[in-house]
Design a protein around this motif. Structure first.
Motif, PDB file in Angstrom:
ATOM      1  N   ALA A 162       0.828  -1.208   0.000  1.00  0.00           N
ATOM      2  CA  ALA A 162       0.000   0.000   0.000  1.00  0.00           C
ATOM      3  C   ALA A 162       0.857   1.250   0.000  1.00  0.00           C
ATOM      4  CB  ALA A 162      -0.921   0.004   1.214  1.00  0.00           C
ATOM      5  N   PHE A 163       2.021   1.177   0.609  1.00  0.00           N
ATOM      6  CA  PHE A 163       2.883   2.359   0.706  1.00  0.00           C
ATOM      7  C   PHE A 163       3.337   2.860  -0.666  1.00  0.00           C
ATOM      8  CE2 PHE A 163       7.262   4.032   1.480  1.00  0.00           C
ATOM      9  CZ  PHE A 163       6.858   5.256   1.985  1.00  0.00           C
ATOM     10  N   PRO A 164       4.015   2.041  -1.504  1.00  0.00           N
ATOM     11  CA  PRO A 164       4.401   2.579  -2.812  1.00  0.00           C
ATOM     12  C   PRO A 164       3.204   2.845  -3.724  1.00  0.00           C
ATOM     13  CG  PRO A 164       5.083   0.299  -2.626  1.00  0.00           C
ATOM     14  CD  PRO A 164       4.547   0.710  -1.277  1.00  0.00           C
ATOM     15  N   LEU A 165       2.135   2.078  -3.542  1.00  0.00           N
ATOM     16  CA  LEU A 165       0.942   2.317  -4.352  1.00  0.00           C
ATOM     17  C   LEU A 165       0.369   3.695  -4.065  1.00  0.00           C
ATOM     18  CD1 LEU A 165      -1.135   1.188  -6.359  1.00  0.00           C
ATOM     19  CD2 LEU A 165      -2.395   0.321  -4.393  1.00  0.00           C
ATOM     20  N   MET A 166       0.205   4.021  -2.789  1.00  0.00           N
ATOM     21  CA  MET A 166      -0.315   5.340  -2.441  1.00  0.00           C
ATOM     22  C   MET A 166       0.700   6.434  -2.757  1.00  0.00           C
ATOM     23  SD  MET A 166      -3.368   4.967  -1.731  1.00  0.00           S
ATOM     24  CE  MET A 166      -3.589   6.707  -1.529  1.00  0.00           C
ATOM     25  N   LEU A 167       1.980   6.078  -2.663  1.00  0.00           N
ATOM     26  CA  LEU A 167       3.005   7.068  -2.952  1.00  0.00           C
ATOM     27  C   LEU A 167       3.039   7.438  -4.431  1.00  0.00           C
ATOM     28  CD1 LEU A 167       4.903   8.532  -1.093  1.00  0.00           C
ATOM     29  CD2 LEU A 167       6.672   6.891  -1.646  1.00  0.00           C
ATOM     30  N   THR A 168       2.498   6.596  -5.301  1.00  0.00           N
ATOM     31  CA  THR A 168       2.423   6.937  -6.727  1.00  0.00           C
ATOM     32  C   THR A 168       1.403   8.039  -6.988  1.00  0.00           C
ATOM     33  OG1 THR A 168       0.849   5.171  -7.166  1.00  0.00           O
ATOM     34  CG2 THR A 168       3.165   4.665  -7.545  1.00  0.00           C
TER      35      THR A 168
ATOM     36  N   LEU B 257       1.008  10.686  -5.218  1.00  0.00           N
ATOM     37  CA  LEU B 257       1.622  11.989  -4.955  1.00  0.00           C
ATOM     38  C   LEU B 257       2.397  12.533  -6.163  1.00  0.00           C
ATOM     39  CD1 LEU B 257       2.810  11.330  -1.306  1.00  0.00           C
ATOM     40  CD2 LEU B 257       0.746  12.505  -2.056  1.00  0.00           C
ATOM     41  N   PRO B 258       3.349  11.782  -6.724  1.00  0.00           N
ATOM     42  CA  PRO B 258       4.045  12.355  -7.885  1.00  0.00           C
ATOM     43  C   PRO B 258       3.140  12.498  -9.110  1.00  0.00           C
ATOM     44  CG  PRO B 258       4.884  10.154  -7.432  1.00  0.00           C
ATOM     45  CD  PRO B 258       3.956  10.526  -6.315  1.00  0.00           C
ATOM     46  N   ALA B 259       2.225  11.558  -9.303  1.00  0.00           N
ATOM     47  CA  ALA B 259       1.318  11.664 -10.455  1.00  0.00           C
ATOM     48  C   ALA B 259       0.500  12.947 -10.361  1.00  0.00           C
ATOM     49  CB  ALA B 259       0.412  10.439 -10.533  1.00  0.00           C
ATOM     50  N   GLY B 260      -0.048  13.192  -9.194  1.00  0.00           N
ATOM     51  CA  GLY B 260      -0.827  14.417  -8.996  1.00  0.00           C
ATOM     52  C   GLY B 260       0.023  15.666  -9.090  1.00  0.00           C
ATOM     53  N   ALA B 261       1.248  15.588  -8.570  1.00  0.00           N
ATOM     54  CA  ALA B 261       2.130  16.759  -8.618  1.00  0.00           C
ATOM     55  C   ALA B 261       2.501  17.106 -10.057  1.00  0.00           C
ATOM     56  CB  ALA B 261       3.383  16.500  -7.790  1.00  0.00           C
TER      57      ALA B 261
ATOM     58  N   ALA C 230      -7.201  23.274  -7.818  1.00  0.00           N
ATOM     59  CA  ALA C 230      -7.777  22.824  -6.542  1.00  0.00           C
ATOM     60  C   ALA C 230      -8.219  21.365  -6.620  1.00  0.00           C
ATOM     61  CB  ALA C 230      -8.950  23.717  -6.153  1.00  0.00           C
ATOM     62  N   ALA C 231      -8.822  20.967  -7.734  1.00  0.00           N
ATOM     63  CA  ALA C 231      -9.264  19.582  -7.889  1.00  0.00           C
ATOM     64  C   ALA C 231      -8.066  18.626  -7.888  1.00  0.00           C
ATOM     65  CB  ALA C 231     -10.075  19.424  -9.171  1.00  0.00           C
ATOM     66  N   LEU C 232      -7.011  18.989  -8.601  1.00  0.00           N
ATOM     67  CA  LEU C 232      -5.815  18.152  -8.635  1.00  0.00           C
ATOM     68  C   LEU C 232      -5.118  18.120  -7.278  1.00  0.00           C
ATOM     69  CD1 LEU C 232      -4.388  19.172 -12.115  1.00  0.00           C
ATOM     70  CD2 LEU C 232      -5.368  16.954 -11.475  1.00  0.00           C
ATOM     71  N   LEU C 233      -5.114  19.247  -6.605  1.00  0.00           N
ATOM     72  CA  LEU C 233      -4.516  19.308  -5.268  1.00  0.00           C
ATOM     73  C   LEU C 233      -5.283  18.419  -4.289  1.00  0.00           C
ATOM     74  CD1 LEU C 233      -2.063  20.745  -4.199  1.00  0.00           C
ATOM     75  CD2 LEU C 233      -3.516  22.608  -3.461  1.00  0.00           C
ATOM     76  N   PHE C 234      -6.584  18.333  -4.462  1.00  0.00           N
ATOM     77  CA  PHE C 234      -7.400  17.434  -3.642  1.00  0.00           C
ATOM     78  C   PHE C 234      -6.979  15.983  -3.870  1.00  0.00           C
ATOM     79  CE2 PHE C 234     -11.083  14.667  -3.122  1.00  0.00           C
ATOM     80  CZ  PHE C 234     -11.416  14.930  -1.794  1.00  0.00           C
ATOM     81  N   VAL C 235      -6.765  15.602  -5.117  1.00  0.00           N
ATOM     82  CA  VAL C 235      -6.335  14.235  -5.437  1.00  0.00           C
ATOM     83  C   VAL C 235      -4.986  13.933  -4.789  1.00  0.00           C
ATOM     84  CG1 VAL C 235      -5.621  12.694  -7.317  1.00  0.00           C
ATOM     85  CG2 VAL C 235      -7.662  14.106  -7.563  1.00  0.00           C
TER      86      VAL C 235
ATOM     87  N   ALA D 243       6.882  18.115  -7.660  1.00  0.00           N
ATOM     88  CA  ALA D 243       6.829  16.949  -8.548  1.00  0.00           C
ATOM     89  C   ALA D 243       8.126  16.144  -8.498  1.00  0.00           C
ATOM     90  CB  ALA D 243       6.527  17.402  -9.979  1.00  0.00           C
ATOM     91  N   ILE D 244       9.249  16.826  -8.518  1.00  0.00           N
ATOM     92  CA  ILE D 244      10.544  16.136  -8.503  1.00  0.00           C
ATOM     93  C   ILE D 244      10.755  15.435  -7.163  1.00  0.00           C
ATOM     94  CG2 ILE D 244      13.048  16.501  -8.500  1.00  0.00           C
ATOM     95  CD1 ILE D 244      12.485  18.729 -10.637  1.00  0.00           C
ATOM     96  N   CYS D 245      10.463  16.121  -6.058  1.00  0.00           N
ATOM     97  CA  CYS D 245      10.648  15.504  -4.733  1.00  0.00           C
ATOM     98  C   CYS D 245       9.699  14.321  -4.518  1.00  0.00           C
ATOM     99  CB  CYS D 245      10.469  16.547  -3.637  1.00  0.00           C
ATOM    100  SG  CYS D 245      11.826  17.736  -3.582  1.00  0.00           S
ATOM    101  N   ALA D 246       8.469  14.438  -4.973  1.00  0.00           N
ATOM    102  CA  ALA D 246       7.527  13.316  -4.851  1.00  0.00           C
ATOM    103  C   ALA D 246       7.993  12.128  -5.683  1.00  0.00           C
ATOM    104  CB  ALA D 246       6.126  13.760  -5.279  1.00  0.00           C
ATOM    105  N   SER D 247       8.534  12.409  -6.859  1.00  0.00           N
ATOM    106  CA  SER D 247       9.058  11.326  -7.707  1.00  0.00           C
ATOM    107  C   SER D 247      10.278  10.665  -7.073  1.00  0.00           C
ATOM    108  CB  SER D 247       9.417  11.866  -9.089  1.00  0.00           C
ATOM    109  OG  SER D 247       8.265  12.364  -9.725  1.00  0.00           O
TER     110      SER D 247
END
Length: 142
Positions: A3-9, A11-15, A28-33, A97-101
């Protein structure tokens, strides 16, 4: 553990998608995701630590998570603030985006080491219960 890497994906996808936002409603909608992915990621991290950390080091292990989050927020805020001052707010999203990736890459690389089934030496011993019936009772009145 998965679940950890799955949920962590999330964050960078949304960023990365935040870079495409051309108005505040879409932003705002993307930030919510992106925000939806944060709480499950933090819960997964705590669960992994609780599984892997030895009982006598659990509190310290969980404290290191909080310390790392504090450092990450401080460093990220300073870096993003500098980018905002020099280039503008939209360009600072690149930092996110870079840090989340990078976080995703580190978690995927370290995933095998976080699996207690693959590394039984890291598995936390079972907790024992203390028999409180045999402990002396102190009377507060005297």
């Amino acid at each position: 553990v998965l679940a950890f890497p799955l949920m962590l994906t999330v964050l960078p996808a949304g960023a990365w998608l935040l870079l495409l936002a051309n108005d505040m409603v879409v932003f705002a909608a993307l930030l919510f995701v992106v925000g939806v992915g944060i709480a499950p990621s933090l819960i997964a991290v705590s669960s992994i630590i609780q599984t892997l950390a030895p009982a006598e080091r659990l509190t310290e292990s969980l404290a290191w998570i909080s310390t790392a989050q504090g450092f990450g927020v401080a460093i990220g805020s300073a870096l993003a603030g500098t980018v905002i001052d020099r280039m503008g707010a939209h360009e600072a999203i690149w930092i996110t985006a870079i840090c989340a990736s990078l976080g995703l890459a580190v978690s995927v690389i370290g995933l095998p080491g976080m699996d207690p089934a693959r590394t039984p030496t890291l598995r936390r011993p079972r907790r024992t219960t203390i028999d409180t019936e045999s402990l002396p009772v102190v009377d507060p009145d005297g």
